[in-house]
Design an enzyme around this catalytic site. Structure first.
Site, PDB file in Angstrom:
ATOM      1  N   LYS A 230       3.397   1.971  -4.995  1.00 56.97           N
ATOM      2  CA  LYS A 230       2.662   0.720  -4.765  1.00 56.97           C
ATOM      3  C   LYS A 230       1.726   0.465  -5.935  1.00 56.97           C
ATOM      4  CE  LYS A 230      -0.128  -1.614  -1.186  1.00 56.97           C
ATOM      5  NZ  LYS A 230      -0.782  -1.480   0.132  1.00 56.97           N
TER       6      LYS A 230
ATOM      7  N   SER B 286       0.069  -5.217   3.609  1.00 55.77           N
ATOM      8  CA  SER B 286       0.174  -5.512   2.191  1.00 55.77           C
ATOM      9  C   SER B 286       1.273  -4.723   1.475  1.00 55.77           C
ATOM     10  CB  SER B 286      -1.161  -5.231   1.502  1.00 55.77           C
ATOM     11  OG  SER B 286      -1.468  -3.843   1.516  1.00 55.77           O
TER      12      SER B 286
ATOM     13  N   SER C  42      -1.540  -2.004   6.814  1.00 59.88           N
ATOM     14  CA  SER C  42      -0.720  -2.366   5.658  1.00 59.88           C
ATOM     15  C   SER C  42       0.452  -1.439   5.374  1.00 59.88           C
ATOM     16  CB  SER C  42      -1.596  -2.457   4.400  1.00 59.88           C
ATOM     17  OG  SER C  42      -2.266  -3.685   4.363  1.00 59.88           O
TER      18      SER C  42
END
Lengths: 494, 95
Positions: free
Chosen positions: A79, A160, A184
């Site tokens: 990420k 997210s 998330s």
């Protein structure tokens, strides 16, 4: 033979150790998958050379008789919230575009030490603020899933960690890192039919992770199954002197401890999670999950978490408050973008830089955070929210007198189409209604796929555990996984 | 309470975010909507409840006050939008 890109982390690790294939073959297979899936926009930066270098090191070590590293031969996605030495790290923002950290985050460093290679930096909601991946400066991530209604509406992968979710579901990587502040990891995992676990706050170091809300942010793995989550989490966890909130505890052998026999475990069903207007399909899946856990030997009990309905509003005070403070560091002086209008003084430069560098949702949250922390409102909003947070954590603590685990749906609906909720920030916030309470209490929680809705889209079940009891969470996740037999995958259209 | 555009501008100024009049007008109802919703927290009885400061019981560690890293000036400055003579450079602050 199964395509290498269809293998799980455990499958790659074991096949590599057995000499069934080389690490280079695996890395090349995934590099090609990443290169061929630009339509998903899951990656901000591809790093094929990083993956190949780790693969060659693994192959060389195996040739020398050493294939013991836990993730040797396994390439993963990272990420783009984790700082990676020498590789651009942006948190999907314009203000950090071009930022190349001269250091490595503790979690990513641990994964490289474990032998993993990096396929690239995964797209996300800007500064991890969002539940749909529509706030990235680098464009929306598209879910590989489509509704079965014949339409081609682009679906949100959740957020997210939507780039991570999309990439794993599309077989662009076998596993990826995520971060979870209010859901998330879990909500995007549910939206694309994969697994993900947020460990107890403090298990994974936050050092080198771009900060959103420091008392909530926690890294965790996302992968196709529970075993892979356990393997990844072991490699990511551990004490770090550089993070003052890091827990100084041994990392358990979660993979070795996996067992789907839940005899003697009591699973609580929180009655307050039956929210008004919840789709019947979510209700039905929840009941199915209850039956599955009972079948695995667990005793089911009803419990009450009376302050549940206040978790979301408390979260949307606390998280923006911390964000407004954390994001004060982006001022155009030390790194990132700088806007310097003609004749601007220092204050003008700060304001212009931040205006141009942050997206609308980030600005909105900074503004809310600044407001709730401002003189006159601090006690009415912020202190009140922190007290409510104490009550929410107490609710969980009292529930543990009656049960060992909690089972809930992960999200109040299946994935929605991109654009469907963008116009109403508040409606978007409500997506996190089931994941936020456990975040506020710092508890380990995971999502596993449970089935498909009528539109053919994945639905997730959430297991929440006691502090530090990731093992029970993973075990219950495994029990659900075995019974759900979830094998659906998105047809490749990208 | 209702957030007007003057308040939005004041908050933007505190947050060091430049906004135009149009942006302030657009943002006021959004913030009102969100703040109106979070005001429901006021109905929770928190008498005698301490605000949470640490989510998992943990003691704050303090490290020894010693130098742990050698000089890394060039690395620290490597991402600066503007660096001069080994310093971060900003617009003139003092006339």
């Amino acid at each position: 033979m199964t395509k290498l890109t269809d293998l799980t982390v455990a499958g790659i690790r074991d096949g590599f150790r057995a000499g069934d294939f080389s690490a280079r073959e695996v890395a090349e297979g995934f590099n090609a998958a990443v290169a061929g899936a630009k339509a998903l926009n899951a990656f901000i930066v591809d790093t094929p050379d990083h993956a190949l270098a780790a693969a060659d090191a693994a192959d060389a070590a195996r040739a020398a008789g050493d294939a013991a590293k836990p993730l040797a031969g396994v390439p993963i996605g990272m990420k783009d919230l984790f700082c990676t030495k020498g590789v651009q790290t942006t948190a999907a923002s314009h203000i950090l575009e071009g930022f190349v950290p001269p250091y490595e985050s503790t979690v990513s460093g641990k994964l490289w030490e474990a032998g993993a290679g990096m396929l690239g930096k995964l797209n996300l909601d800007q500064f991890a603020m969002g539940s749909s991946n529509e706030t990235s400066y680098f464009g929306n991530v598209i879910s590989p899933w489509r509704r079965n209604d014949g339409g081609n509406a682009a679906m949100a992968p959740g957020g997210s960690s939507g780039g991570s979710a999309s990439a794993i579901a599309a077989r662009l990587c076998p596993a990826a890192t995520g971060t979870d502040t209010g859901g998330s990891i879990r909500q995007p995992a549910a939206f694309v039919g994969i697994s993900g676990i947020k460990p107890t706050y403090g298990r994974c170091s936050r050092w080198g992770v771009v900060a959103f809300a420091s008392s909530l942010d926690q890294a965790g793995p996302m992968a196709r199954d529970v075993r892979d989550c356990a393997i990844m989490l072991e490699a990511m966890s551990g004490f770090d002197a550089k993070d003052s909130t890091s827990l100084d505890l041994e990392v358990p052998h979660w993979e070795a401890g996996l067992s789907s026999d839940l005899k003697g475990k009591r699973v609580g069903i929180p009655k307050e999670y039956r929210v008004e207007g919840m789709p019947a399909e979510i209700e039905a899946l929840w009941q199915q999950g209850i039956d599955w856990l009972r079948d695995a030997g667990a005793e089911i009990v009803e419990v009450s978490l009376p302050h549940t309905r206040y978790a979301l509003p408390a979260y949307y005070i606390i998280a923006p408050a911390e964000a407004s403070s954390n994001l004060a560091r982006y001022d155009g002086v030390r790194y990132g973008q700088r806007e310097l209008p003609e004749g601007a003084n220092l204050q003008d430069m700060y304001a212009a830089t931040r205006s141009a560098g942050f997206g609308p949702e980030v600005k909105r949250r900074i503004m809310i955070g600044t407001y709730v922390l401002s003189a006159g409102y601090y006690h009415a909003y912020y202190t009140q929210a922190q007290k409510v947070r104490t009550l929410i954590a107490r609710d969980f603590a009292e529930a543990w007198d009656h049960c060992d685990l909690l089972l809930t749906p992960t999200a109040p609906s299946a994935a929605f189409a991109l654009g469907e909720k963008m116009a109403d920030p508040l409606a978007m916030y409500l997506n996190d209604v089931f994941t936020v309470p456990s975040s506020l209490a710092g508890l380990p929680a995971m999502s596993v796929p449970g089935g498909l809705d009528a539109g053919g889209l994945p639905l997730g079940l959430q297991v929440i555990g006691r502090p530090l009891d990731e093992q029970s969470v993973l075990n219950a996740g495994l029990a659900l996984e075995e019974r759900a037999g979830f094998t659906a995958r998105a047809e490749a259209w990208w | 309470m209702s957030v007007d555009t003057a308040t939005v501008k004041r908050i933007a100024s505190l947050a060091r975010i430049a906004i135009t009049d149009d942006e302030a007008q657009a943002m006021a109802p959004e913030l009102n909507n969100i703040l109106g919703w979070i005001e429901q927290l006021g109905e929770v009885d928190v008498t005698g409840i301490e605000p949470m400061t640490a989510v998992i019981p943990n003691t704050l560690r303090l490290r020894e006050d010693v130098v742990t890293e050698p000089d890394q000036r060039d690395l620290v400055l490597a991402n600066a939008p503007q660096a001069e003579h080994g310093f971060f450079a900003v617009p003139k602050v003092i006339e």
